[in-house]
Design a protein around this motif. Sequence first.
Motif, PDB file in Angstrom:
ATOM      1  N   ARG A 134     -12.421 -61.139 -34.909  1.00 26.55           N
ATOM      2  CA  ARG A 134     -12.592 -62.561 -35.229  1.00 26.55           C
ATOM      3  C   ARG A 134     -13.995 -63.027 -34.879  1.00 26.55           C
ATOM      4  N   ARG A 135     -14.530 -62.562 -33.751  1.00 26.88           N
ATOM      5  CA  ARG A 135     -15.894 -62.958 -33.356  1.00 26.88           C
ATOM      6  C   ARG A 135     -16.921 -62.419 -34.344  1.00 26.88           C
ATOM      7  N   SER A 136     -16.821 -61.153 -34.716  1.00 22.18           N
ATOM      8  CA  SER A 136     -17.833 -60.566 -35.591  1.00 22.18           C
ATOM      9  C   SER A 136     -17.710 -61.084 -37.013  1.00 22.18           C
ATOM     10  N   THR A 137     -16.509 -61.365 -37.481  1.00 22.70           N
ATOM     11  CA  THR A 137     -16.326 -61.896 -38.826  1.00 22.70           C
ATOM     12  C   THR A 137     -16.902 -63.292 -38.930  1.00 22.70           C
ATOM     13  N   ALA A 138     -16.779 -64.075 -37.878  1.00 21.33           N
ATOM     14  CA  ALA A 138     -17.278 -65.447 -37.901  1.00 21.33           C
ATOM     15  C   ALA A 138     -18.796 -65.497 -37.966  1.00 21.33           C
ATOM     16  N   ARG A 139     -19.497 -64.524 -37.395  1.00 22.60           N
ATOM     17  CA  ARG A 139     -20.956 -64.603 -37.358  1.00 22.60           C
ATOM     18  C   ARG A 139     -21.647 -63.608 -38.281  1.00 22.60           C
ATOM     19  N   SER A 140     -20.911 -62.728 -38.946  1.00 22.09           N
ATOM     20  CA  SER A 140     -21.571 -61.718 -39.771  1.00 22.09           C
ATOM     21  C   SER A 140     -21.809 -62.222 -41.182  1.00 22.09           C
ATOM     22  N   ALA A 141     -22.917 -61.785 -41.731  1.00 20.66           N
ATOM     23  CA  ALA A 141     -23.261 -62.102 -43.116  1.00 20.66           C
ATOM     24  C   ALA A 141     -23.046 -60.851 -43.947  1.00 20.66           C
ATOM     25  N   PRO A 142     -22.846 -61.018 -45.241  1.00 20.36           N
ATOM     26  CA  PRO A 142     -22.685 -59.835 -46.093  1.00 20.36           C
ATOM     27  C   PRO A 142     -23.926 -58.942 -45.995  1.00 20.36           C
ATOM     28  N   ARG A 143     -23.695 -57.637 -45.976  1.00 24.05           N
ATOM     29  CA  ARG A 143     -24.788 -56.686 -45.862  1.00 24.05           C
ATOM     30  C   ARG A 143     -24.888 -55.888 -47.147  1.00 24.05           C
ATOM     31  N   HIS A 150     -19.703 -42.457 -45.781  1.00 28.79           N
ATOM     32  CA  HIS A 150     -19.664 -43.372 -46.923  1.00 28.79           C
ATOM     33  C   HIS A 150     -20.300 -44.707 -46.529  1.00 28.79           C
ATOM     34  N   PRO A 151     -21.371 -45.141 -47.218  1.00 29.07           N
ATOM     35  CA  PRO A 151     -22.097 -46.338 -46.800  1.00 29.07           C
ATOM     36  C   PRO A 151     -21.344 -47.649 -47.029  1.00 29.07           C
ATOM     37  N   ASP A 152     -20.448 -47.698 -48.014  1.00 29.55           N
ATOM     38  CA  ASP A 152     -19.740 -48.948 -48.308  1.00 29.55           C
ATOM     39  C   ASP A 152     -18.410 -49.068 -47.574  1.00 29.55           C
ATOM     40  N   ALA A 153     -17.815 -47.949 -47.248  1.00 30.40           N
ATOM     41  CA  ALA A 153     -16.500 -47.970 -46.611  1.00 30.40           C
ATOM     42  C   ALA A 153     -16.416 -46.851 -45.571  1.00 30.40           C
ATOM     43  N   PRO A 154     -17.132 -46.976 -44.461  1.00 30.97           N
ATOM     44  CA  PRO A 154     -17.176 -45.871 -43.495  1.00 30.97           C
ATOM     45  C   PRO A 154     -15.828 -45.514 -42.882  1.00 30.97           C
ATOM     46  N   TYR A 155     -14.888 -46.457 -42.847  1.00 28.64           N
ATOM     47  CA  TYR A 155     -13.570 -46.176 -42.258  1.00 28.64           C
ATOM     48  C   TYR A 155     -12.455 -46.307 -43.282  1.00 28.64           C
ATOM     49  N   GLY A 156     -12.789 -46.283 -44.575  1.00 30.56           N
ATOM     50  CA  GLY A 156     -11.757 -46.265 -45.605  1.00 30.56           C
ATOM     51  C   GLY A 156     -11.681 -47.513 -46.470  1.00 30.56           C
ATOM     52  N   SER A 157     -12.143 -48.650 -45.981  1.00 39.43           N
ATOM     53  CA  SER A 157     -12.162 -49.851 -46.813  1.00 39.43           C
ATOM     54  C   SER A 157     -13.475 -50.586 -46.575  1.00 39.43           C
ATOM     55  N   THR A 158     -13.762 -51.569 -47.415  1.00 39.58           N
ATOM     56  CA  THR A 158     -15.010 -52.318 -47.260  1.00 39.58           C
ATOM     57  C   THR A 158     -14.931 -53.319 -46.112  1.00 39.58           C
TER      58      THR A 158
END
Length: 75
Positions: free
Chosen positions: A57-66, A32-40
Amino acid sequence: MPETEITLERIALIRRLVVAWNPEAHGAPMIHPDAPYGSTDRDGDIANVTGDDEGRRRSTARSAPRSRPSCGTRP
């Protein structure tokens, strides 16, 4: 091709992948492209499985919406 170590964490992640149906052409199963592990909240889902709250916390701080392609349903 580099070797990838199969760990218990990776096995746990594979077991939680959500399989969807790709309606293109004759159709085929896909992750599933939007929720590969069950949620977005992909990073949150991975942290829940692996217990890596610091990595989340590290990845959320630097990630942009895809943007991802939408997932169809099986006919």
